[in-house]
Design an enzyme around this catalytic site. Structure first.
Site, PDB file in Angstrom:
ATOM      1  N   TYR A  55      -1.565   2.601  -0.497  1.00  0.00           N
ATOM      2  CA  TYR A  55      -3.078   2.693  -0.825  1.00  0.00           C
ATOM      3  C   TYR A  55      -3.786   3.536   0.216  1.00  0.00           C
ATOM      4  O   TYR A  55      -4.213   3.032   1.339  1.00  0.00           O
ATOM      5  CB  TYR A  55      -3.827   1.585  -0.879  1.00  0.00           C
ATOM      6  N   HIS A 140       7.921  -2.141  -3.313  1.00  0.00           N
ATOM      7  CA  HIS A 140       6.885  -1.398  -4.071  1.00  0.00           C
ATOM      8  C   HIS A 140       7.521  -0.251  -4.896  1.00  0.00           C
ATOM      9  O   HIS A 140       7.968   0.831  -4.506  1.00  0.00           O
ATOM     10  CB  HIS A 140       5.841  -0.884  -3.111  1.00  0.00           C
TER      11      HIS A 140
END
Length: 335
Positions: A55, A140
């Site tokens: 992010y 992830h």
């Protein structure tokens, strides 16, 4: 705010704050705006915060770490993710990131689910988040990396869990099928499923959620609005779904759900926030927020009264199944 416990004993608030937007997702924001969002979340009782190196190329973690620095570390749950190492990329520093975050591309993401990659990624995240441990670490998006993630990736997290550097370990993905395989074959405590257990998409009910319930693996539901499709009381013609323009049939289906909600005095986003919490395997719903106003809206939707008759009608009309039927314990909230 009520909490639900993972099998490790870790308590998650039923609503968590997702910090992807702190990393300038789609548009720029500021550190002050992020700090205000965290303050509003804290005041509302939220004690679960989630980020990832992906992010904003680390910017989300930096801003979340700074915003949480003034709060007692033992009073909140913090999670992040591994699998994408950030490596210097001076040759692209003059351009913007090409994965949706408005940040300079001074680093690049490199897939790495090796033991060394997991350890290096975690060390960097701990520094950005200003902490010496993480309560949850997820692998992830290992969609194309099953072999490495399910072996060296999980093994490294198990080692870190045994050392006490990490509390619970798991996997976060935008699909349910591979998450079911991780639950079936690996020693994970929790999974984060994004967009596959919502009012618009219940694929996680096919196998993943029943398996999680059977194995005692907690589930964190993310992307409850499916990229905006379910985020407003009225579904617009240009609604987005799964990171792109929503197909016409998807929009019409969401509008049928919205009409049933309205008939019961409930808005579509209120139902969207509360629906995943009806399944007994779900520990928390993580919702992305950019501003304090976003957080306030989330809390209002979480606290809104949704009559059981609404869920019954959605089920009877074949629009949205009632997940709590799968377990007689229903949702079993704790204080």
């Amino acid at each position: 705010m009520k909490t639900r416990a993972l099998r490790t004993g870790l308590e998650l608030t039923e609503i968590g704050l997702g910090a992807a937007q702190f990393g300038n997702l789609f548009r720029e924001t500021t550190a002050e705006t992020s700090a205000d969002a965290v303050e509003r979340a804290w005041d509302a009782g939220i004690r679960y915060f989630d980020s990832a190196p992906h992010y904003g190329l680390g910017l989300s973690e930096e801003r979340l770490g700074a915003a949480l620095a003034g709060y007692p570390r033992d009073e909140y749950v913090l999670s992040s993710k591994v699998g994408r190492l950030l490596r210097p990329s001076p040759g692209t520093a003059d351009r913007l990131d090409d994965e949706g975050f408005v940040v300079p591309a001074a680093t690049r993401r490199v897939w790495d689910f090796s033991r060394d990659g997991v350890l290096r990624s975690l060390d960097a995240s701990l520094a950005r988040l200003r902490t010496d441990h993480l309560d949850i670490v997820y692998l992830h998006d290992p969609d194309e990396h099953w072999a490495a993630a399910s072996t060296t990736g999980v093994d490294a997290l198990v080692e870190l869990r045994e050392q006490g550097v990490v509390g619970a370990i798991g996997v976060g993905m935008n699909q349910a099928e591979m998450l079911a395989e991780f639950i079936r074959r690996c020693d994970v405590d929790v999974v984060m499923v994004a967009g596959r257990f919502t009012l618009a998409d219940q694929r996680a009910l096919d196998e993943m959620l029943p398996l999680a319930l059977e194995r005692g693996v907690g589930v964190v539901a993310a992307a409850a609005y499916n990229s905006g499709l379910l985020s407003a009381p009225a579904v617009p013609d240009d609604a987005h779904y799964d990171y792109g323009p929503a197909p016409r049939e998807t929009i019409e289906h969401a509008r049928r759900i919205a009409r049933v909600c309205e008939a019961h005095g409930v808005t579509l986003p209120e139902a969207a926030v509360q629906y995943p919490l009806r399944h007994p395997a779900v520990a928390s719903v993580v919702l992305g927020s950019r501003t304090a106003e976003h957080v306030a809206s989330t809390i209002e939707r979480y606290r809104a009264h949704v009559p059981d008759a609404l869920w019954a009608e959605l089920d009877a009309e074949g629009l949205v199944p009632r997940p709590e039927r799968e377990d007689p314990r229903h949702v079993g909230r704790t204080s």
